[in-house]
Design a protein around this motif. Sequence first.
Motif, PDB file in Angstrom:
ATOM      1  N   ILE A   1       6.029  -6.263   5.613  1.00 47.29           N
ATOM      2  CA  ILE A   1       5.627  -6.409   4.286  1.00 47.29           C
ATOM      3  C   ILE A   1       4.206  -7.410   4.467  1.00 47.29           C
ATOM      4  CG2 ILE A   1       7.697  -6.203   3.144  1.00 47.29           C
ATOM      5  CD1 ILE A   1       8.371  -8.845   3.188  1.00 47.29           C
ATOM      6  N   TYR A   2       3.691  -7.537   3.422  1.00 46.92           N
ATOM      7  CA  TYR A   2       2.169  -8.446   3.570  1.00 46.92           C
ATOM      8  C   TYR A   2       2.071  -8.992   1.908  1.00 46.92           C
ATOM      9  CZ  TYR A   2      -0.081  -4.138   2.000  1.00 46.92           C
ATOM     10  OH  TYR A   2      -0.350  -3.196   1.273  1.00 46.92           O
ATOM     11  N   ALA A   3       1.530  -9.966   1.963  1.00 49.03           N
ATOM     12  CA  ALA A   3       1.143 -10.382   0.501  1.00 49.03           C
ATOM     13  C   ALA A   3       0.172 -11.687   0.780  1.00 49.03           C
ATOM     14  CB  ALA A   3       2.264 -10.907  -0.249  1.00 49.03           C
ATOM     15  N   LEU A   4      -0.517 -11.937  -0.219  1.00 43.18           N
ATOM     16  CA  LEU A   4      -1.339 -13.305  -0.404  1.00 43.18           C
ATOM     17  C   LEU A   4      -0.236 -14.385  -0.607  1.00 43.18           C
ATOM     18  CD1 LEU A   4      -4.275 -14.801  -0.545  1.00 43.18           C
ATOM     19  CD2 LEU A   4      -3.969 -14.365  -3.056  1.00 43.18           C
ATOM     20  N   SER A   5      -0.214 -15.642   0.282  1.00 44.88           N
ATOM     21  CA  SER A   5       0.764 -16.704  -0.115  1.00 44.88           C
ATOM     22  C   SER A   5       0.176 -17.780  -0.739  1.00 44.88           C
ATOM     23  CB  SER A   5       1.214 -17.059   1.446  1.00 44.88           C
ATOM     24  OG  SER A   5       2.111 -16.081   1.966  1.00 44.88           O
TER      25      SER A   5
ATOM     26  N   SER B   1      -2.712  -2.283   3.858  1.00 46.00           N
ATOM     27  CA  SER B   1      -2.166  -1.208   3.203  1.00 46.00           C
ATOM     28  C   SER B   1      -2.308   0.142   3.862  1.00 46.00           C
ATOM     29  CB  SER B   1      -2.651  -0.955   1.798  1.00 46.00           C
ATOM     30  OG  SER B   1      -3.728  -0.441   1.722  1.00 46.00           O
ATOM     31  N   SER B   2      -3.323   0.413   4.671  1.00 42.80           N
ATOM     32  CA  SER B   2      -3.370   1.321   5.259  1.00 42.80           C
ATOM     33  C   SER B   2      -2.983   1.634   6.781  1.00 42.80           C
ATOM     34  CB  SER B   2      -5.023   1.749   5.915  1.00 42.80           C
ATOM     35  OG  SER B   2      -5.588   0.571   6.638  1.00 42.80           O
ATOM     36  N   LEU B   3      -1.852   0.582   7.107  1.00 44.00           N
ATOM     37  CA  LEU B   3      -1.419   0.298   8.224  1.00 44.00           C
ATOM     38  C   LEU B   3      -0.034   1.217   8.121  1.00 44.00           C
ATOM     39  CD1 LEU B   3      -2.089  -2.983   9.723  1.00 44.00           C
ATOM     40  CD2 LEU B   3      -3.268  -0.925  10.080  1.00 44.00           C
ATOM     41  N   GLN B   4       0.488   1.782   9.095  1.00 44.61           N
ATOM     42  CA  GLN B   4       1.721   2.660   9.114  1.00 44.61           C
ATOM     43  C   GLN B   4       2.887   1.722   8.755  1.00 44.61           C
ATOM     44  OE1 GLN B   4       2.539   5.232  12.078  1.00 44.61           O
ATOM     45  NE2 GLN B   4       4.357   6.150  11.486  1.00 44.61           N
ATOM     46  N   ASP B   5       3.819   1.924   7.883  1.00 47.27           N
ATOM     47  CA  ASP B   5       5.078   1.315   7.742  1.00 47.27           C
ATOM     48  C   ASP B   5       4.622  -0.068   7.166  1.00 47.27           C
ATOM     49  OD1 ASP B   5       6.646   3.367   8.518  1.00 47.27           O
ATOM     50  OD2 ASP B   5       6.837   2.727  10.682  1.00 47.27           O
ATOM     51  N   PHE B   6       3.565  -0.138   6.616  1.00 46.27           N
ATOM     52  CA  PHE B   6       3.125  -1.608   6.161  1.00 46.27           C
ATOM     53  C   PHE B   6       3.346  -1.367   4.509  1.00 46.27           C
ATOM     54  CE2 PHE B   6       1.925  -2.926  10.050  1.00 46.27           C
ATOM     55  CZ  PHE B   6       1.604  -4.277  10.005  1.00 46.27           C
ATOM     56  N   ARG B   7       3.867  -2.404   3.790  1.00 43.49           N
ATOM     57  CA  ARG B   7       3.837  -2.181   2.250  1.00 43.49           C
ATOM     58  C   ARG B   7       3.549  -3.726   1.624  1.00 43.49           C
ATOM     59  NH1 ARG B   7       8.269  -4.276   0.000  1.00 43.49           N
ATOM     60  NH2 ARG B   7      10.302  -4.026   0.994  1.00 43.49           N
ATOM     61  N   GLN B   8       3.001  -3.760   0.244  1.00 41.28           N
ATOM     62  CA  GLN B   8       2.976  -5.151  -0.414  1.00 41.28           C
ATOM     63  C   GLN B   8       4.242  -5.542  -0.586  1.00 41.28           C
ATOM     64  OE1 GLN B   8      -0.312  -6.153  -1.896  1.00 41.28           O
ATOM     65  NE2 GLN B   8       1.116  -8.108  -2.527  1.00 41.28           N
TER      66      GLN B   8
ATOM     67  N   GLU C   1      10.426 -11.727  -1.702  1.00 44.61           N
ATOM     68  CA  GLU C   1      10.621 -11.270  -0.695  1.00 44.61           C
ATOM     69  C   GLU C   1      10.774 -11.655   0.873  1.00 44.61           C
ATOM     70  OE1 GLU C   1      10.948  -6.414   1.117  1.00 44.61           O
ATOM     71  OE2 GLU C   1       9.319  -6.942  -0.391  1.00 44.61           O
ATOM     72  N   PHE C   2       9.786 -12.539   0.971  1.00 46.92           N
ATOM     73  CA  PHE C   2       9.624 -13.383   2.253  1.00 46.92           C
ATOM     74  C   PHE C   2      10.971 -14.318   2.520  1.00 46.92           C
ATOM     75  CE2 PHE C   2       5.317 -12.191   1.860  1.00 46.92           C
ATOM     76  CZ  PHE C   2       4.946 -11.704   2.992  1.00 46.92           C
ATOM     77  N   SER C   3      11.171 -14.817   1.384  1.00 44.93           N
ATOM     78  CA  SER C   3      12.309 -16.031   1.445  1.00 44.93           C
ATOM     79  C   SER C   3      13.677 -15.043   1.286  1.00 44.93           C
ATOM     80  CB  SER C   3      12.261 -16.738   0.017  1.00 44.93           C
ATOM     81  OG  SER C   3      11.152 -17.733  -0.001  1.00 44.93           O
TER      82      SER C   3
ATOM     83  N   GLY D   1      13.706 -13.524  -7.714  1.00 46.05           N
ATOM     84  CA  GLY D   1      12.676 -12.903  -8.737  1.00 46.05           C
ATOM     85  C   GLY D   1      11.716 -13.899  -9.411  1.00 46.05           C
ATOM     86  N   THR D   2      12.394 -15.054  -9.247  1.00 43.35           N
ATOM     87  CA  THR D   2      11.380 -16.225  -9.816  1.00 43.35           C
ATOM     88  C   THR D   2      10.338 -16.801  -8.989  1.00 43.35           C
ATOM     89  OG1 THR D   2      12.890 -17.873  -9.072  1.00 43.35           O
ATOM     90  CG2 THR D   2      13.482 -16.935 -11.185  1.00 43.35           C
ATOM     91  N   PHE D   3      10.391 -16.297  -7.700  1.00 45.12           N
ATOM     92  CA  PHE D   3       9.447 -16.627  -6.677  1.00 45.12           C
ATOM     93  C   PHE D   3       7.961 -15.912  -6.862  1.00 45.12           C
ATOM     94  CE2 PHE D   3      11.567 -19.123  -3.080  1.00 45.12           C
ATOM     95  CZ  PHE D   3      12.795 -19.170  -3.709  1.00 45.12           C
ATOM     96  N   CYS D   4       6.935 -16.511  -6.429  1.00 42.52           N
ATOM     97  CA  CYS D   4       5.620 -15.664  -6.349  1.00 42.52           C
ATOM     98  C   CYS D   4       5.630 -14.750  -5.436  1.00 42.52           C
ATOM     99  CB  CYS D   4       4.664 -16.914  -6.225  1.00 42.52           C
ATOM    100  SG  CYS D   4       4.535 -17.626  -4.711  1.00 42.52           S
ATOM    101  N   ILE D   5       4.784 -13.598  -5.674  1.00 47.32           N
ATOM    102  CA  ILE D   5       4.793 -12.652  -4.623  1.00 47.32           C
ATOM    103  C   ILE D   5       4.430 -13.115  -3.089  1.00 47.32           C
ATOM    104  CG2 ILE D   5       3.273 -10.430  -4.141  1.00 47.32           C
ATOM    105  CD1 ILE D   5       4.954 -10.196  -6.461  1.00 47.32           C
ATOM    106  N   GLY D   6       3.739 -13.895  -2.785  1.00 47.91           N
ATOM    107  CA  GLY D   6       3.560 -14.300  -1.341  1.00 47.91           C
ATOM    108  C   GLY D   6       4.431 -15.285  -0.910  1.00 47.91           C
ATOM    109  N   LYS D   7       5.851 -15.561  -1.515  1.00 48.54           N
ATOM    110  CA  LYS D   7       6.861 -16.333  -1.146  1.00 48.54           C
ATOM    111  C   LYS D   7       8.248 -15.514  -1.116  1.00 48.54           C
ATOM    112  CE  LYS D   7       7.246 -20.401   0.445  1.00 48.54           C
ATOM    113  NZ  LYS D   7       6.983 -20.700   1.858  1.00 48.54           N
TER     114      LYS D   7
END
Length: 446
Positions: free
Chosen positions: A6-10, A101-108, A113-115, A440-446
Amino acid sequence: MDNKTIYALSTVMGKSGVAVIRVSGERAFDIFSLMTNIDTENLVFRKMYLTPLFDSVSKELLDNVLISGYKAPHSFTGENTVEINCHGSKAVIKSIINALSSLQDFRQAEAGEFSRRAFYNGKMDLTEADGLADLIDAETELQQKIALRQMGGTLFTLYDSWRSRLVETLSFVEAYIDFPDENIPQNTVFKLQNTVFKVSQEIREHLATNNVEERLRDGFSVVISGPTNAGKSSLINTIAKRNVAIVSDIAGTTRDSIDCYIDLKGYPIIFSDTAGLRPASDEIEKIGIDIALRKIENADFNIFLFDSEEDSPEVFSRFMGSKNNYLIVGNKAENLTLAQREVLEKQNVLLISAKQNQNIDVLLDKICAYLSEQYSLANANLITRQRYRENLEECLANLDRFDLEKEIELAAEDIRLACRAIGKITGQVEVSEILDKIFGTFCIGK
């Protein structure tokens, strides 16, 4: 939750000098070989590399970045993790996110989700996750300290000690279920009952902390109330150092409660300006006065304000009961004679002038002193979430039902349910039904 990387702006999306993009998962280190010129054979983990970052498909230069890798389990999530420090323009961030997003098996990543992965990988318990969320939201120094303390595991240590003692009790009880012909020795009965009694008492004391730390996290309620034209709106404007409420000589100008958030020496405080207390002249004013009365009843601290030229402290006699969470304040003191001031001060009235900013600092110091006393009276481990309180009450209810005089299977079930209630707080049981609500209360990158 799947096992994709997974990846996201933190950091916050927008224009900034630097932005951080976090990547976590089994294939996180593919970034080094696919998107940089770094020698992956000699890659040093936890070292920051200055390198160009390329699109893995088009090989287009995206940015010059600082990038570092953290090998599992030595990372925030407990998984292989990469952090990309790039320039914080929207264009740069968007191009890197699109390339990932173009890398295999990567997603937003999803919200929190990190926590969440850190929790599943044993890097934190649920109380520490809540502390992290509070640290992100902290606006005052005290809120910061509370969050850091909880992230340090203070609440988990307390709750886990209760659960461990109850699990030990349960193991004794269940041992006798397997041997129904054996009578439980009296000394064992005493030991089990004593353990349950002590844990119950400790939980009761913990529940009696009067929501102090919840207030420190969410804000203390300080209500300014009094007769019309006492200067309530002028006072809240002076405290806030801006025009929060309309100031007028017309009685009944304030019809509703006006709230203002202030950081007062580290204490988060919600000051409320309320409708003037008098017989209502119309239905709308009556609603405003009813709101004021409810605010007074539920306030953490009350400022009872009156016009020291026109009224006396007796106008608040009906509010002076068993509670000591109030201060009688006489406004417009700049117009009083020395003799008038002495009379009122003997009645423990704090004299101020909201218009001329006289003694406002003394008023605020007294509010801080009261809140500081309430905070210091509480122990070091206070309840920071309503769900903690609800689950501890559930635990206590089960412990109150525990009795070795009844069927031993039922006694064991009481302890088992009590353990499960504490486990819902820390995550030491299956708690999938509450995880979405927490993370669910966290921000996307956390």
